[in-house]
Design a protein around this motif. Structure first.
Motif, mmCIF file in Angstrom:
data_model
loop_
_atom_site.group_PDB
_atom_site.id
_atom_site.type_symbol
_atom_site.label_atom_id
_atom_site.label_comp_id
_atom_site.label_asym_id
_atom_site.label_seq_id
_atom_site.Cartn_x
_atom_site.Cartn_y
_atom_site.Cartn_z
ATOM 1 N N VAL A 77 0.982 -1.203 0.132
ATOM 2 C CA VAL A 77 -0.509 0.055 0.492
ATOM 3 C C VAL A 77 0.719 1.249 -0.043
ATOM 4 N N VAL A 78 0.519 1.951 -0.798
ATOM 5 C CA VAL A 78 1.707 3.783 -0.721
ATOM 6 C C VAL A 78 0.491 4.367 0.227
ATOM 7 N N GLU A 79 0.766 5.051 0.385
ATOM 8 C CA GLU A 79 -0.070 6.774 1.654
ATOM 9 C C GLU A 79 0.449 7.275 0.724
ATOM 10 N N LEU A 80 -0.788 8.386 0.392
ATOM 11 C CA LEU A 80 -0.289 9.347 -0.592
ATOM 12 C C LEU A 80 -1.286 11.455 -0.008
ATOM 13 N N ILE A 81 -1.883 10.723 1.695
ATOM 14 C CA ILE A 81 -2.438 11.275 1.847
ATOM 15 C C ILE A 81 -2.094 12.887 2.709
ATOM 16 N N GLY A 82 -1.137 12.463 3.987
ATOM 17 C CA GLY A 82 -0.712 12.648 4.395
ATOM 18 C C GLY A 82 -1.482 13.588 6.519
ATOM 19 N N GLY A 83 -0.650 14.020 6.308
ATOM 20 C CA GLY A 83 -1.133 14.404 7.901
ATOM 21 C C GLY A 83 -1.114 13.256 8.549
ATOM 22 N N SER A 84 -0.700 13.254 10.258
ATOM 23 C CA SER A 84 0.507 12.454 11.071
ATOM 24 C C SER A 84 -0.983 11.798 11.640
ATOM 25 N N ASP A 85 -1.599 11.680 11.436
ATOM 26 C CA ASP A 85 -3.314 11.145 12.657
ATOM 27 C C ASP A 85 -4.123 10.784 11.373
ATOM 28 N N GLY A 86 -5.236 10.486 11.969
ATOM 29 C CA GLY A 86 -6.384 10.524 10.817
ATOM 30 C C GLY A 86 -6.380 9.172 9.938
ATOM 31 N N ALA A 88 -4.838 8.850 6.959
ATOM 32 C CA ALA A 88 -3.058 7.953 7.310
ATOM 33 C C ALA A 88 -2.577 7.002 8.016
ATOM 34 N N LEU A 89 -2.490 7.624 9.541
ATOM 35 C CA LEU A 89 -2.371 6.821 10.333
ATOM 36 C C LEU A 89 -3.266 5.222 10.236
ATOM 37 N N ALA A 90 -4.082 5.750 10.116
ATOM 38 C CA ALA A 90 -5.194 4.374 10.555
ATOM 39 C C ALA A 90 -4.590 3.175 9.836
ATOM 40 N N LEU A 91 -4.814 3.889 7.790
ATOM 41 C CA LEU A 91 -4.549 3.245 7.364
ATOM 42 C C LEU A 91 -2.790 2.467 7.216
ATOM 43 N N ALA A 92 -1.907 3.473 7.745
ATOM 44 C CA ALA A 92 -0.449 3.057 7.783
ATOM 45 C C ALA A 92 -0.667 1.390 9.386
ATOM 46 N N ARG A 93 -1.418 1.644 10.376
ATOM 47 C CA ARG A 93 -1.607 0.261 10.813
ATOM 48 C C ARG A 93 -2.047 -0.691 10.436
ATOM 49 N N ARG A 94 -3.167 -0.473 9.887
ATOM 50 C CA ARG A 94 -4.195 -1.677 9.032
ATOM 51 C C ARG A 94 -3.314 -2.733 8.640
ATOM 52 N N THR A 95 -2.607 -1.816 7.589
ATOM 53 C CA THR A 95 -1.778 -2.243 6.950
ATOM 54 C C THR A 95 -0.532 -3.139 7.281
ATOM 55 N N LEU A 96 -0.102 -2.641 7.649
ATOM 56 C CA LEU A 96 0.882 -3.773 8.523
ATOM 57 C C LEU A 96 0.778 -4.304 9.720
ATOM 58 N N ALA A 97 -1.295 -4.403 10.163
ATOM 59 C CA ALA A 97 -1.289 -5.175 11.042
ATOM 60 C C ALA A 97 -1.218 -6.556 9.990
ATOM 61 N N ALA A 105 4.518 8.785 2.017
ATOM 62 C CA ALA A 105 5.872 9.930 1.471
ATOM 63 C C ALA A 105 5.373 11.200 2.547
ATOM 64 N N ASN A 106 4.759 10.621 3.414
ATOM 65 C CA ASN A 106 3.852 10.801 4.852
ATOM 66 C C ASN A 106 5.289 11.634 5.997
ATOM 67 N N GLU A 131 11.344 6.740 1.913
ATOM 68 C CA GLU A 131 11.935 7.626 0.810
ATOM 69 C C GLU A 131 11.464 8.545 0.711
ATOM 70 N N ALA A 132 10.645 8.999 0.153
ATOM 71 C CA ALA A 132 9.634 9.932 -0.447
ATOM 72 C C ALA A 132 9.569 11.381 0.616
ATOM 73 N N ALA A 133 9.672 11.176 2.319
ATOM 74 C CA ALA A 133 9.139 11.598 3.013
ATOM 75 C C ALA A 133 10.349 12.785 3.319
ATOM 76 N N VAL A 134 11.506 12.482 3.139
ATOM 77 C CA VAL A 134 12.207 13.921 3.434
ATOM 78 C C VAL A 134 13.003 13.818 2.170
ATOM 79 N N GLY A 135 12.861 15.266 0.953
ATOM 80 C CA GLY A 135 14.122 15.370 0.646
ATOM 81 C C GLY A 135 12.864 15.271 -0.846
ATOM 82 N N GLY A 136 12.042 14.521 -1.794
ATOM 83 C CA GLY A 136 11.598 14.331 -2.510
ATOM 84 C C GLY A 136 12.221 13.211 -3.086
ATOM 85 N N GLY A 137 12.808 13.391 -4.039
ATOM 86 C CA GLY A 137 13.567 13.159 -5.824
ATOM 87 C C GLY A 137 15.118 12.664 -5.009
#
Length: 430
Positions: A77-86, A88-97, A105-106, A131-137
């Motif tokens: 899963v690629v997350e490109l929503i943004g935001g520290s919570d909400g 994006a975070l729910a998606l990260a936790r459920r995907t890894l679980a 890129a968040n 990788e995309a979270a710091v310094g773009g390309g």
């Protein structure tokens, strides 16, 4: 032919569209490098009907983006929503679980929750890539995590926010004030309608905390980043710096020694001989100093659909190859927890700009405060009347502990001779 890596994307804005286009345009090359095809099979975003200039009808649409990692047949899963919570975070936790690879890129989410997410990824032995979270390309994450892995890193620093760098270099080139250039940057789309995260240094602080963790093998400590933005800079700061042989840049710096970990983001005077002085426009640059490799300098586009999509797809290629390790270069349980270093102990030269009443005795008052705080003045410049009828005083100090500068300003804080907020910029002497 090996089975394809089947990918779901959350977020179909500028970067999401860039990822889709990049996978299409470079499909054959990416397949050869990855050793198997990379295919998008599902997408999700806030508005299904929005015209994005790309055909998304061929992909499965998912209304609840937080469930993308739980869909049968999705490998990553690629997350490109943004935001520290909400979401994006729910998606990260459920995907890894669910045991699926997660690419993001968040930078805000990683800065705030990266350790807990990495702990789950470690336990499950699955990829967490950002990788995309710091310094773009710019491949700075890979450079620190892999290329410089054998080195003890002394410090890592750089220009980490393209919006601020665009504003500063435009002020420098056109001799215009901050507010005017910020308004132009917003009109051109370089700055958000609410630019606070950029101009107050928060975005750069998110990125710096991630770089520091990778560089020093330490736990993320975003709260420990001392942050000062560029909101209070005036055109005179830029021009006086130029006259002294410097350029003003917003610099994020982290360094570790026996006293602990120092992390801070603030405008600095960069000598013209330093490569950061020549990073202009919206470019980003990162410098890392290793005990065997020496100085590494990486520069490139820090944002935009192409550069950021390039970093996202590079992570996908690693996942397709089954090439990954711990998210922060070592298991979370091995990360150190250094104390926060006291920046007052750091010694260096400082640029001070004071706006003062244009009257007799003011210069003596300033000189007395500096003397009593143990600050020696290297150069002293007084300019004519400012906008409010006062005068501008610019000081450059000899090298001294930063707490002495703080002490001097505290001695002047109650004086009615000062008519504006002082501007303090340390000189980057690295």
């Amino acid at each position: 032919m090996a089975e394809p890596l089947r990918v779901a994307i959350a977020g179909l804005g500028t970067v999401g569209g860039g990822v889709i286009r990049l996978l299409e345009v470079n499909q054959a090359l990416i397949e050869r490098r990855a050793g198997r095809p990379i295919e998008i099979v599902a997408v999700s975003a806030r508005d299904r009907s929005k015209d994005r200039g790309i055909d998304i009808s061929r992909f499965q649409w998912v209304d609840d983006m937080t469930t993308l990692g739980e869909i049968e047949g999705v490998d990553a899963v690629v997350e490109l929503i943004g935001g520290s919570d909400g979401p994006a975070l729910a998606l990260a936790r459920r995907t890894l679980a669910a045991g699926k690879a997660f690419i993001t890129a968040n930078k805000a989410m990683i800065a705030h929750h990266g350790l807990s997410l990495a702990g789950v990824a470690d336990a499950q032995d699955i990829p967490l890539k950002f990788e995309a979270a710091v310094g773009g390309g710019i491949p700075v994450i890979k450079g620190l995590r892999e290329g410089a892995a054998a080195n003890e890193i002394k410090r890592v620093y750089g220009i980490l926010n393209g919006t601020c760098n665009y504003i500063l270099t435009t002020m420098e080139q056109d001799r215009r004030d901050f507010a005017d250039v910020l308004a132009e940057a917003q009109a051109l789309g370089y700055a958000e309608a609410d630019p606070s995260f950029d101009i107050d240094g928060v975005d750069a602080a998110h990125k710096l905390s991630i770089l520091a963790s990778l560089a020093f093998g330490s736990e993320l400590d975003f709260e420990g980043v001392a942050t000062t933005g560029i909101r209070h800079l005036i055109a005179a700061d830029i021009s006086e710096a130029q006259a002294l042989g410097f350029r003003v840049r917003l610099v994020g710096l982290a360094e570790a020694d026996g006293d602990g970990l120092l992390q801070r983001v603030r405008p600095c005077l960069v000598p013209m001989a330093h490569p950061l002085a020549h990073v202009s426009g919206s470019l980003n640059a990162v410098v890392a100093e290793g005990n065997f490799v020496g100085r590494l300098f990486l520069q490139g586009a820090g944002a935009g659909d192409g550069p950021t999509a390039s970093a996202v797809v590079a992570d996908l290629i690693d996942v397709a190859r089954n090439e990954y390790g711990p998210a922060f270069a070592m298991p979370v349980g091995s990360l150190a927890r250094p104390p926060r270093a006291d920046s007052g102990d750091r010694t260096g030269r400082t640029f001070l700009r004071l706006t003062v009443q244009d009257r007799t005795g003011v210069l003596a008052e300033i000189a007395t405060a500096m003397r009593d705080a143990g600050v020696s003045i290297e150069s002293f410049i007084q300019r004519g009347a400012s906008e409010d009828g006062g005068a501008l005083i610019v000081l450059v100090t000899h090298a001294c502990p930063e707490r002495c500068i703080t002490d001097a300003l505290e001695r002047l804080a109650g004086s009615d001779s000062l008519t504006g907020q002082p501007m303090v910029m340390h000189i980057l002497d690295l």
